[in-house]
Design a protein around this motif. Structure first.
Motif, PDB file in Angstrom:
ATOM      1  N   SER A 229       4.177 113.703  12.259  1.00  0.00           N
ATOM      2  CA  SER A 229       3.692 115.064  12.457  1.00  0.00           C
ATOM      3  C   SER A 229       4.718 116.114  12.061  1.00  0.00           C
ATOM      4  CB  SER A 229       3.308 115.268  13.932  1.00  0.00           C
ATOM      5  OG  SER A 229       4.433 115.039  14.772  1.00  0.00           O
ATOM      6  N   VAL A 230       5.931 115.683  11.666  1.00  0.00           N
ATOM      7  CA  VAL A 230       7.000 116.637  11.340  1.00  0.00           C
ATOM      8  C   VAL A 230       6.822 117.189   9.930  1.00  0.00           C
ATOM      9  CG1 VAL A 230       9.502 116.899  11.082  1.00  0.00           C
ATOM     10  CG2 VAL A 230       8.576 115.519  12.951  1.00  0.00           C
ATOM     11  N   GLY A 231       6.340 116.373   9.003  1.00  0.00           N
ATOM     12  CA  GLY A 231       6.071 116.856   7.653  1.00  0.00           C
ATOM     13  C   GLY A 231       7.174 116.582   6.658  1.00  0.00           C
ATOM     14  N   ARG A 232       8.373 116.257   7.130  1.00  0.00           N
ATOM     15  CA  ARG A 232       9.477 115.930   6.234  1.00  0.00           C
ATOM     16  C   ARG A 232      10.503 115.116   7.022  1.00  0.00           C
ATOM     17  NH1 ARG A 232      12.508 121.839   5.408  1.00  0.00           N
ATOM     18  NH2 ARG A 232      13.052 122.212   7.597  1.00  0.00           N
ATOM     19  N   TYR A 233      11.394 114.470   6.286  1.00  0.00           N
ATOM     20  CA  TYR A 233      12.400 113.615   6.924  1.00  0.00           C
ATOM     21  C   TYR A 233      13.804 114.195   6.727  1.00  0.00           C
ATOM     22  CZ  TYR A 233       8.721 110.028   7.186  1.00  0.00           C
ATOM     23  OH  TYR A 233       7.569 109.328   7.454  1.00  0.00           O
ATOM     24  N   GLY A 234      13.952 115.484   6.961  1.00  0.00           N
ATOM     25  CA  GLY A 234      15.254 116.127   6.853  1.00  0.00           C
ATOM     26  C   GLY A 234      15.240 117.278   5.878  1.00  0.00           C
ATOM     27  N   HIS A 235      16.384 117.931   5.761  1.00  0.00           N
ATOM     28  CA  HIS A 235      16.449 119.203   5.034  1.00  0.00           C
ATOM     29  C   HIS A 235      17.896 119.595   4.770  1.00  0.00           C
ATOM     30  CE1 HIS A 235      17.658 120.845   8.937  1.00  0.00           C
ATOM     31  NE2 HIS A 235      16.656 120.155   9.453  1.00  0.00           N
ATOM     32  N   GLY A 236      18.069 120.653   3.976  1.00  0.00           N
ATOM     33  CA  GLY A 236      19.389 121.206   3.750  1.00  0.00           C
ATOM     34  C   GLY A 236      19.934 121.887   5.001  1.00  0.00           C
ATOM     35  N   LEU A 237      21.238 122.141   4.984  1.00  0.00           N
ATOM     36  CA  LEU A 237      21.926 122.637   6.179  1.00  0.00           C
ATOM     37  C   LEU A 237      23.125 123.470   5.752  1.00  0.00           C
ATOM     38  CD1 LEU A 237      22.182 122.295   9.355  1.00  0.00           C
ATOM     39  CD2 LEU A 237      23.715 120.370   8.848  1.00  0.00           C
ATOM     40  N   GLY A 238      23.417 124.542   6.504  1.00  0.00           N
ATOM     41  CA  GLY A 238      24.578 125.357   6.177  1.00  0.00           C
ATOM     42  C   GLY A 238      24.662 126.585   7.055  1.00  0.00           C
TER      43      GLY A 238
ATOM     44  N   THR B 183      17.093 112.624  -5.587  1.00  0.00           N
ATOM     45  CA  THR B 183      16.358 113.796  -5.124  1.00  0.00           C
ATOM     46  C   THR B 183      15.919 113.600  -3.678  1.00  0.00           C
ATOM     47  OG1 THR B 183      14.177 112.946  -5.729  1.00  0.00           O
ATOM     48  CG2 THR B 183      15.452 114.066  -7.469  1.00  0.00           C
ATOM     49  N   PRO B 184      15.470 114.678  -3.015  1.00  0.00           N
ATOM     50  CA  PRO B 184      14.888 114.514  -1.680  1.00  0.00           C
ATOM     51  C   PRO B 184      13.734 113.521  -1.657  1.00  0.00           C
ATOM     52  CG  PRO B 184      15.324 116.821  -2.111  1.00  0.00           C
ATOM     53  CD  PRO B 184      15.569 116.096  -3.402  1.00  0.00           C
ATOM     54  N   ALA B 185      12.977 113.428  -2.742  1.00  0.00           N
ATOM     55  CA  ALA B 185      11.878 112.458  -2.792  1.00  0.00           C
ATOM     56  C   ALA B 185      12.402 111.031  -2.685  1.00  0.00           C
ATOM     57  CB  ALA B 185      11.077 112.639  -4.086  1.00  0.00           C
ATOM     58  N   HIS B 186      13.565 110.754  -3.298  1.00  0.00           N
ATOM     59  CA  HIS B 186      14.164 109.428  -3.166  1.00  0.00           C
ATOM     60  C   HIS B 186      14.480 109.137  -1.701  1.00  0.00           C
ATOM     61  CE1 HIS B 186      15.238 109.883  -7.564  1.00  0.00           C
ATOM     62  NE2 HIS B 186      14.804 108.630  -7.536  1.00  0.00           N
TER      63      HIS B 186
ATOM     64  N   ALA C 170      12.763 106.166   0.667  1.00  0.00           N
ATOM     65  CA  ALA C 170      13.644 105.157   1.257  1.00  0.00           C
ATOM     66  C   ALA C 170      13.431 105.069   2.765  1.00  0.00           C
ATOM     67  CB  ALA C 170      15.099 105.491   0.946  1.00  0.00           C
ATOM     68  N   MET C 171      13.266 106.215   3.414  1.00  0.00           N
ATOM     69  CA  MET C 171      13.067 106.215   4.865  1.00  0.00           C
ATOM     70  C   MET C 171      11.645 105.838   5.228  1.00  0.00           C
ATOM     71  SD  MET C 171      15.419 109.469   6.144  1.00  0.00           S
ATOM     72  CE  MET C 171      15.072 110.621   4.814  1.00  0.00           C
ATOM     73  N   ASN C 172      10.690 106.342   4.463  1.00  0.00           N
ATOM     74  CA  ASN C 172       9.285 106.101   4.788  1.00  0.00           C
ATOM     75  C   ASN C 172       8.920 104.625   4.657  1.00  0.00           C
ATOM     76  OD1 ASN C 172       6.651 107.282   5.484  1.00  0.00           O
ATOM     77  ND2 ASN C 172       6.035 106.610   3.444  1.00  0.00           N
ATOM     78  N   ASN C 173       9.524 103.933   3.698  1.00  0.00           N
ATOM     79  CA  ASN C 173       9.237 102.504   3.533  1.00  0.00           C
ATOM     80  C   ASN C 173       9.578 101.728   4.801  1.00  0.00           C
ATOM     81  OD1 ASN C 173       8.333 102.871   0.923  1.00  0.00           O
ATOM     82  ND2 ASN C 173      10.287 102.326  -0.029  1.00  0.00           N
ATOM     83  N   VAL C 174      10.704 102.076   5.428  1.00  0.00           N
ATOM     84  CA  VAL C 174      11.106 101.402   6.662  1.00  0.00           C
ATOM     85  C   VAL C 174      10.116 101.706   7.777  1.00  0.00           C
ATOM     86  CG1 VAL C 174      12.905 101.218   8.434  1.00  0.00           C
ATOM     87  CG2 VAL C 174      13.543 101.453   6.018  1.00  0.00           C
TER      88      VAL C 174
ATOM     89  N   PRO D 256      16.951 121.797   0.264  1.00  0.00           N
ATOM     90  CA  PRO D 256      15.600 121.325   0.008  1.00  0.00           C
ATOM     91  C   PRO D 256      15.030 120.582   1.206  1.00  0.00           C
ATOM     92  CG  PRO D 256      17.165 119.779  -0.902  1.00  0.00           C
ATOM     93  CD  PRO D 256      17.981 120.900  -0.296  1.00  0.00           C
ATOM     94  N   SER D 257      13.837 120.012   1.056  1.00  0.00           N
ATOM     95  CA  SER D 257      13.175 119.230   2.100  1.00  0.00           C
ATOM     96  C   SER D 257      13.003 117.788   1.631  1.00  0.00           C
ATOM     97  CB  SER D 257      11.790 119.810   2.422  1.00  0.00           C
ATOM     98  OG  SER D 257      11.892 121.082   3.020  1.00  0.00           O
ATOM     99  N   ASN D 258      13.282 116.846   2.522  1.00  0.00           N
ATOM    100  CA  ASN D 258      13.076 115.427   2.194  1.00  0.00           C
ATOM    101  C   ASN D 258      11.586 115.100   2.302  1.00  0.00           C
ATOM    102  OD1 ASN D 258      15.824 115.030   1.788  1.00  0.00           O
ATOM    103  ND2 ASN D 258      16.186 114.469   3.920  1.00  0.00           N
ATOM    104  N   THR D 259      10.893 115.377   1.233  1.00  0.00           N
ATOM    105  CA  THR D 259       9.452 115.163   1.122  1.00  0.00           C
ATOM    106  C   THR D 259       9.177 114.395  -0.167  1.00  0.00           C
ATOM    107  OG1 THR D 259       9.109 117.200  -0.127  1.00  0.00           O
ATOM    108  CG2 THR D 259       8.984 117.362   2.288  1.00  0.00           C
ATOM    109  N   PRO D 260       7.978 113.827  -0.327  1.00  0.00           N
ATOM    110  CA  PRO D 260       7.678 113.105  -1.575  1.00  0.00           C
ATOM    111  C   PRO D 260       7.508 114.018  -2.778  1.00  0.00           C
ATOM    112  CG  PRO D 260       5.760 113.128  -0.119  1.00  0.00           C
ATOM    113  CD  PRO D 260       6.906 113.671   0.683  1.00  0.00           C
ATOM    114  N   TRP D 261       7.417 115.335  -2.544  1.00  0.00           N
ATOM    115  CA  TRP D 261       7.178 116.253  -3.662  1.00  0.00           C
ATOM    116  C   TRP D 261       8.382 117.116  -4.029  1.00  0.00           C
ATOM    117  CZ3 TRP D 261       8.131 120.762  -1.230  1.00  0.00           C
ATOM    118  CH2 TRP D 261       7.794 120.862   0.122  1.00  0.00           C
ATOM    119  N   ASP D 262       9.512 116.984  -3.331  1.00  0.00           N
ATOM    120  CA  ASP D 262      10.692 117.801  -3.641  1.00  0.00           C
ATOM    121  C   ASP D 262      11.604 117.016  -4.577  1.00  0.00           C
ATOM    122  OD1 ASP D 262      13.014 119.404  -3.698  1.00  0.00           O
ATOM    123  OD2 ASP D 262      12.597 120.162  -1.687  1.00  0.00           O
TER     124      ASP D 262
END
Length: 402
Positions: free
Chosen positions: A328-337, A307-310, A314-318, A344-350
């Motif tokens: 300050s961005v609020g997420r570490y990536g997102h869907g694209l098209g 999931t995006p939470a995974h 993984a990124m936040n630990n580093v 979705p959003s790469n957040t701890p709650w998605d």
């Protein structure tokens, strides 16, 4: 020497749209919906192939009715009929717009009543789905939406609008091979430009000159548009990543970021690159390596079933181990098209589960010193065997102009 990339064919075969429509019809029946009403550029493009920059004008509304029984119905201004008719759509109803009193509302009411009547007689379904959830909107005058609701209530007071965001969101998250081909092409094309940046960017240039030169290079290489370009530069690191070009002059000691969303045939890439000029503070060099490694860990976590939470963890630990002061961005990536950013959003709650064909950005960012940011972004697609880069991987150390 610039690598020559194979440009994909534009558009899609009718079979692709027929398959998309079949999928959404099956979902409508599962959710007991008589129809779905679409009003936005990217949803209508997805189900019809209708691609035009005329959406830039807010004057005219555009509608698409996806019935659970029968074929889709386009209700659009007459000015768009010829363009819409080039695709697979056969039922196109139109009016001269803008109109002072009835800007398509009568035609749209008729189309929705037809869809509800047909579905009610076959299955008893009377609800109409609309986009009402996160990252969605209705592109029509609110007073016209109220009028449509009143018209439908007059037809049958049991007809209601319900949220169908998840149906379209889930379907559009998973890209077809032809969609991925377009996404790969635009990402690879822009990667080539980024890799040659020091050929046309140097100290002494203003932000606006850098932005202009970058756009020219991208267009020359084969993208359709540089629809999005932001960035900034400052001594030892930047503090702002979304501002437009200004008059600031690039100097030795600066760290520059450019973040772009270029398009090909309606599909976006979205990634950035960082560059140093002259002698750059070691803290910025270390921060660059940290976000690069965070991206690597996000890439390894991007696999079907995760999931995006995974990806976030993984990124936040580093980044936390590297001493990040904050994000300050609020997420570490997102869907694209078809859009620069999609769910979705790469957040701890998605906790949306990834499927094969999901296209994402990996975008870890950190504040590595007070008022100093480092952000890195790549584009990937999730395959049966894990992730694959669509953009060409950035260098593991900050590129330095000297």
């Amino acid at each position: 020497m610039t690598e020559t990339l194979h440009q994909p064919e534009r558009g899609f075969a009718n079979e692709e749209f027929e398959q998309r429509f079949e999928v959404v019809q099956n979902k409508m029946r599962e959710q007991q919906l008589a129809a779905i009403l679409l009003t936005t550029e990217h949803d209508i493009n997805y189900y019809t192939g209708y691609l035009t920059q005329f959406w830039q004008s807010p004057t005219r509304p555009w509608y698409l009715v996806l019935p659970s029984e029968g074929l889709p119905i386009a209700v659009i201004p007459t000015i768009g009929v010829e363009c819409m008719a080039k695709g697979w759509m056969s039922d196109i109803r139109h009016w001269s717009s803008p109109h002072p009193t009835d800007d398509g509302i009568s035609l749209l009411t008729e189309a929705l009543v037809e869809a509800v009547t047909r579905a009610a007689s076959n299955s008893g379904f009377k609800h109409i789905g609309i986009s009402a959830g996160k990252e969605s909107h209705m592109r029509m005058p609110l007073c016209d939406l109220d009028q449509i609701k009143a018209n439908l209530k007059n037809h049958d007071n049991r007809v209601e609008f319900v949220d169908a965001t998840h149906i379209m969101r889930r379907q559009r998250m998973v890209k077809s091979p032809k969609e991925i081909e377009k996404l790969r092409y635009v990402a690879q094309t822009v990667s080539s430009v980024f890799e040659r940046l020091f050929e046309f960017v140097h100290p002494g240039m203003s932000d606006s000159e850098i932005f202009r030169a970058f756009k020219i290079q991208c267009l020359t290489e084969g993208v359709d548009d540089v629809a999005y370009l932001v960035g900034g530069a400052d001594q030892g690191g930047y503090s702002d990543i979304i501002s437009p070009a200004g008059a600031r002059i690039l100097r030795d000691g600066d760290v520059l970021i450019l973040d772009t969303g270029c398009t090909f045939d309606g599909y976006y890439c979205d990634f950035d690159r960082n560059y140093g000029f002259g002698k750059v503070d070691k803290s910025a060099l270390d921060a660059y390596e940290a976000v690069w490694e965070a991206t690597e860990q996000g890439f390894l976590a991007a696999k079907p079933g995760n999931t995006p939470a995974h990806l976030f963890h993984a990124m936040n630990n580093v980044l936390q181990k590297a001493g990040a002061l904050g994000d300050s961005v609020g997420r570490y990536g997102h869907g694209l098209g078809l859009q620069l950013t999609e769910p979705p959003s790469n957040t701890p709650w998605d906790n949306e589960v990834f499927e094969v064909g999901t296209v994402m950005t990996l975008e870890p960012g950190m504040e590595f010193a007070l008022g100093k940011l480092m952000v890195h972004e790549e584009n990937i697609v999730i395959t049966e065997n894990g992730a694959e880069y669509l953009s060409r991987r950035a260098l593991p150390q900050l590129p330095i102009y000297s």
